[in-house]
Design a protein around this motif. Structure first.
Motif, PDB file in Angstrom:
ATOM      1  N   PRO A 226      -2.975  -4.555 -18.958  1.00 30.55           N
ATOM      2  CA  PRO A 226      -2.747  -3.170 -19.196  1.00 30.55           C
ATOM      3  C   PRO A 226      -3.333  -2.542 -20.617  1.00 30.55           C
ATOM      4  O   PRO A 226      -3.389  -3.839 -21.592  1.00 30.55           O
ATOM      5  CB  PRO A 226      -1.116  -3.029 -19.145  1.00 30.55           C
ATOM      6  CG  PRO A 226      -0.794  -4.357 -19.378  1.00 30.55           C
ATOM      7  CD  PRO A 226      -1.852  -5.280 -18.881  1.00 30.55           C
ATOM      8  N   GLU A 258      -0.143  -2.258 -13.315  1.00 30.36           N
ATOM      9  CA  GLU A 258       0.119  -1.597 -14.467  1.00 30.36           C
ATOM     10  C   GLU A 258      -0.956  -1.270 -15.532  1.00 30.36           C
ATOM     11  O   GLU A 258      -1.780  -2.109 -15.753  1.00 30.36           O
ATOM     12  CB  GLU A 258       1.135  -2.680 -15.165  1.00 30.36           C
ATOM     13  CG  GLU A 258       1.702  -2.176 -16.425  1.00 30.36           C
ATOM     14  CD  GLU A 258       2.572  -3.270 -17.239  1.00 30.36           C
ATOM     15  OE1 GLU A 258       2.918  -2.974 -18.391  1.00 30.36           O
ATOM     16  OE2 GLU A 258       2.746  -4.187 -16.756  1.00 30.36           O
ATOM     17  N   SER A 261       0.724  -0.770 -21.090  1.00 27.24           N
ATOM     18  CA  SER A 261       2.048  -1.220 -21.304  1.00 27.24           C
ATOM     19  C   SER A 261       2.638  -0.386 -22.320  1.00 27.24           C
ATOM     20  O   SER A 261       4.048  -0.550 -22.263  1.00 27.24           O
ATOM     21  CB  SER A 261       1.409  -2.735 -21.938  1.00 27.24           C
ATOM     22  OG  SER A 261       0.715  -2.296 -23.159  1.00 27.24           O
ATOM     23  N   ASN A 287       4.623   1.757 -11.180  1.00 29.42           N
ATOM     24  CA  ASN A 287       4.208   0.548 -12.324  1.00 29.42           C
ATOM     25  C   ASN A 287       3.140   0.845 -13.020  1.00 29.42           C
ATOM     26  O   ASN A 287       2.770  -0.124 -14.074  1.00 29.42           O
ATOM     27  CB  ASN A 287       3.705  -0.879 -11.340  1.00 29.42           C
ATOM     28  CG  ASN A 287       4.839  -1.359 -10.591  1.00 29.42           C
ATOM     29  OD1 ASN A 287       5.868  -1.055 -10.714  1.00 29.42           O
ATOM     30  ND2 ASN A 287       4.271  -2.170  -9.531  1.00 29.42           N
ATOM     31  N   SER A 288       2.802   2.050 -13.376  1.00 28.88           N
ATOM     32  CA  SER A 288       1.685   2.332 -14.198  1.00 28.88           C
ATOM     33  C   SER A 288       2.037   2.461 -15.619  1.00 28.88           C
ATOM     34  O   SER A 288       1.218   2.190 -16.325  1.00 28.88           O
ATOM     35  CB  SER A 288       1.278   3.758 -13.938  1.00 28.88           C
ATOM     36  OG  SER A 288       2.308   4.757 -13.953  1.00 28.88           O
ATOM     37  N   ASN A 290       4.765   0.987 -18.694  1.00 27.89           N
ATOM     38  CA  ASN A 290       5.839   0.087 -18.784  1.00 27.89           C
ATOM     39  C   ASN A 290       6.736   0.842 -20.142  1.00 27.89           C
ATOM     40  O   ASN A 290       8.100   0.712 -20.184  1.00 27.89           O
ATOM     41  CB  ASN A 290       5.546  -1.317 -19.497  1.00 27.89           C
ATOM     42  CG  ASN A 290       6.743  -2.185 -19.695  1.00 27.89           C
ATOM     43  OD1 ASN A 290       7.054  -2.077 -20.825  1.00 27.89           O
ATOM     44  ND2 ASN A 290       7.286  -3.026 -18.918  1.00 27.89           N
TER      45      ASN A 290
END
Length: 622
Positions: A226, A258, A261, A287-288, A290
């Protein structure tokens, strides 16, 4: 396992002597790292700084893996930064060098930034040319393959003017798209804070993002990690730029991937439309992202609720870190909805500092801790909630006027100048230019205006600490019953930030009781950071932080005794009220019976007087 080596270098030629600290650390993973700090060296020529960096890396190239280079605030300009990037990328070693390049505030323009990106992309072309060339000497080819190139992991070009109207803008945007599309060369961490970027940058960045993850010919797209993107302090981005990034996320094919991050969009003039666009991206691609940072924007309850709902309704959501600091539009409704994502266990860090959350919003977080503690297998064991800077206490916020902020000498000058102006106007015949009620300072104006609008509000002021305690602290009877029941087997650690919340001493007692009861009855190890509450003593602050258990127990016992006294008073009042109500009802029933007897006697007298007969039959004509 750590060894530190300091290397001191001196430059002559009438330039100031500066120290280069190269720290080599051997970690347990066997990687060596050096840090080269040449920041704030504006008087050193760019060529000498470049040569110093190259020499330091070349000397240790075969024994190091990571190099951190900081040339911030050195005024290197477009050519200086370009040459440094070109030189360090051409260094070869037995190990693959991972480079961190920090080049903040170096008078870099859009054209210079474009050249920096072009130097990174240039390595891809050179590799393709070398691959197509046939080599007759196999030994030379093996030796060449043993040498590995450098790779930039972190690129920080913050605090440089990269406005879209500058020269080289189109080439800069094109190189951004190309760099993002090349997963092998693109740095995994990019910083463009306060660079005067706008929606156009976000659109081209989004196009590169789509190419990065959707290109079937890109073998790196499957294994690439990511990105970390920091765009703090670019107010021109606004809702349009955020919508462009959100649309790019939704257009990536892999919904489980992801992508970011960390996505930092703080101070980017983001409102509710931008927040809703991100919520749609989180809903389709859970989940893209965090870590999402949206501090210092214009998000209200509506935007906060849309983000929270996208996380609550999606069981696959993986967002763990959410910051919404300094969004004054977020109030109790937004806080109540955001508390639900904490109780769900998906978000382990939630920051809502300096919003407009009050007692009801804090109460929701108490309920969420209880809900999370009752789950058999909580998804998280550590939670951080920061509510600092919100008006949770009952004390009034002190507002400093202009005269209060000024020094005594400055204030005297201000008064003297004001009197001289009045005297001069009086000499020319103007006696009442400021009116009869002229004010000499903001303090006088505040006295004339009276209370603030907040103080004139009819809404009662409730203490957030007591509201939190009302959900956690149990009565003596409830505590006894709860002690018999099975306690939660899983221990949850929670750090709650409540700095500068205008708390009084009673709030300290309430929070102390909350800490003890949360640990005893719900298995929550609660620690509260309550610094900057100016009426609290130091021992109170240490107690709620967990450093003084004796003081904590004293304050908690004081609060519980006060609550028991209030409960006893309420029970007595309820008992007396019930007795008064019953007596009133009996009195009313007695009066009703007397009136019924009186009315019956009057009815009989009427029949006798007027000869009314119940058995009398009326005919149809009558």
């Amino acid at each position: 396992l750590l060894s530190i080596k300091k290397l001191t270098m001196k430059l002559n030629h009438f330039t100031p002597t500066f120290i280069l600290l190269v720290t080599s650390a051997f970690s347990v993973f066997g990687s060596n790292r050096i840090s080269i700090d040449l920041s704030y060296q504006s008087r050193i020529p760019a060529g000498k700084i470049e040569q110093t960096i190259v020499d330091a890396i070349t000397k240790n190239a075969d024994i190091i893996n990571e190099v951190h280079i900081d040339v911030s605030f050195s005024e290197l300009g477009n050519v200086g930064i370009k040459n440094i990037i070109q030189s360090i990328l051409s260094i070869e070693s037995n190990n693959k060098l991972c480079l961190d390049v920090i080049a903040r505030m170096n008078r870099l323009t859009t054209e210079g930034a474009s050249n920096v990106l072009a130097q990174i992309l240039k390595r891809d072309k050179s590799k393709k040319i070398a691959k197509n060339e046939e080599k007759e000497d196999d030994i030379a080819e093996n030796r060449m393959n043993e040498r590995k190139d450098s790779h930039i992991i972190v690129l920080d070009l913050s605090w440089n003017n990269l406005h879209v109207e500058n020269k080289g803008n189109k080439k800069f945007l094109s190189n951004i798209r190309k760099l993002l599309g090349n997963a092998a060369l693109c740095p995994s961490e990019l910083h463009f804070n306060r660079c005067s970027l706008g929606p156009a940058f976000c659109r081209f960045f989004g196009k590169g993002l789509i190419n990065r993850f959707n290109d079937v010919n890109n073998t790196e797209a499957v294994s690439t990690g990511p990105l970390t993107l920091h765009l703090c302090g670019n107010p021109d981005i606004g809702d349009a730029g955020v919508a462009a990034l959100a649309a790019a996320i939704r257009m990536t094919k892999d919904r489980e991937k992801e992508i970011f991050s960390t996505l930092d969009l703080s101070a980017c003039n983001v409102g509710d439309p931008g927040a809703e666009a991100l919520s749609l991206a989180l809903e389709s691609h859970p989940n893209s992202i965090n870590r999402l940072i949206l501090s210092n924007n214009k998000i209200s309850d509506a935007g906060a609720c849309s983000i929270a709902d996208s996380i609550i309704l999606n069981s696959k959501s993986k967002i763990q870190h959410l910051e919404l600091d300094n969004n004054p539009g977020i109030k109790n409704r937004g806080a109540t909805t955001l508390a639900q994502i904490v109780s769900k266990g998906s978000v382990s860090f939630l920051s809502l500092r300096s919003c407009n959350i009050k007692a009801e919003g804090v109460k929701a977080f108490g309920e969420c801790l209880k809900t999370l503690s009752k789950r058999e297998n909580p998804p998280v064991d550590t939670i951080n909630i920061d509510l600092s800077g919100n008006p949770l206490g009952v004390l009034k916020k002190k507002k400093e006027s202009l005269k209060t902020k000024a020094s005594a000498k400055t204030a005297s000058y201000m008064n003297y100048i004001g009197k001289q102006i009045k005297s001069g106007l009086k000499d020319v015949g103007v006696h009442n230019v400021l009116g009869t009620n002229s004010l000499e300072s903001d303090d006088d104006e505040e006295e004339l205006m009276g209370e603030d609008a907040e103080e004139l509000s009819d809404e009662p002021v409730r203490c957030g600490a007591k509201a939190l305690a009302s959900t956690i602290v149990l009565s003596e009877k409830e505590s006894h019953e709860n002690s018999i029941a099975t306690k939660p087997s899983n221990k949850i650690k929670c750090k709650l930030g409540m700095r500068h919340c205008f708390f009084d001493h009673e709030a300290a007692d309430a929070l102390s009781a909350t800490i003890i009861h949360a640990n005893t009855h719900y298995g929550v190890d609660l620690v509260i950071d309550a610094e900057l509450n100016h009426v609290w003593e130091d021992d109170m602050i240490r107690a709620v932080k967990g450093s003084d258990e004796y003081k904590l127990e004293i304050m908690a016992e004081r609060y519980i005794e006060a609550m028991e006294a209030i409960r006893a008073s309420e029970e007595r009042i309820a008992s007396v009220s019930a007795a008064i109500t019953a007596r009133s009802q009996r009195s009313q029933q007695s009066d009703t019976d007397d009136d019924s007897i009186h009315n019956l006697d009057a009815h009989d007298n009427f029949d006798e007087d007027y000869g009314y007969d119940d058995n009398f039959q009326y005919d149809d004509d009558y």
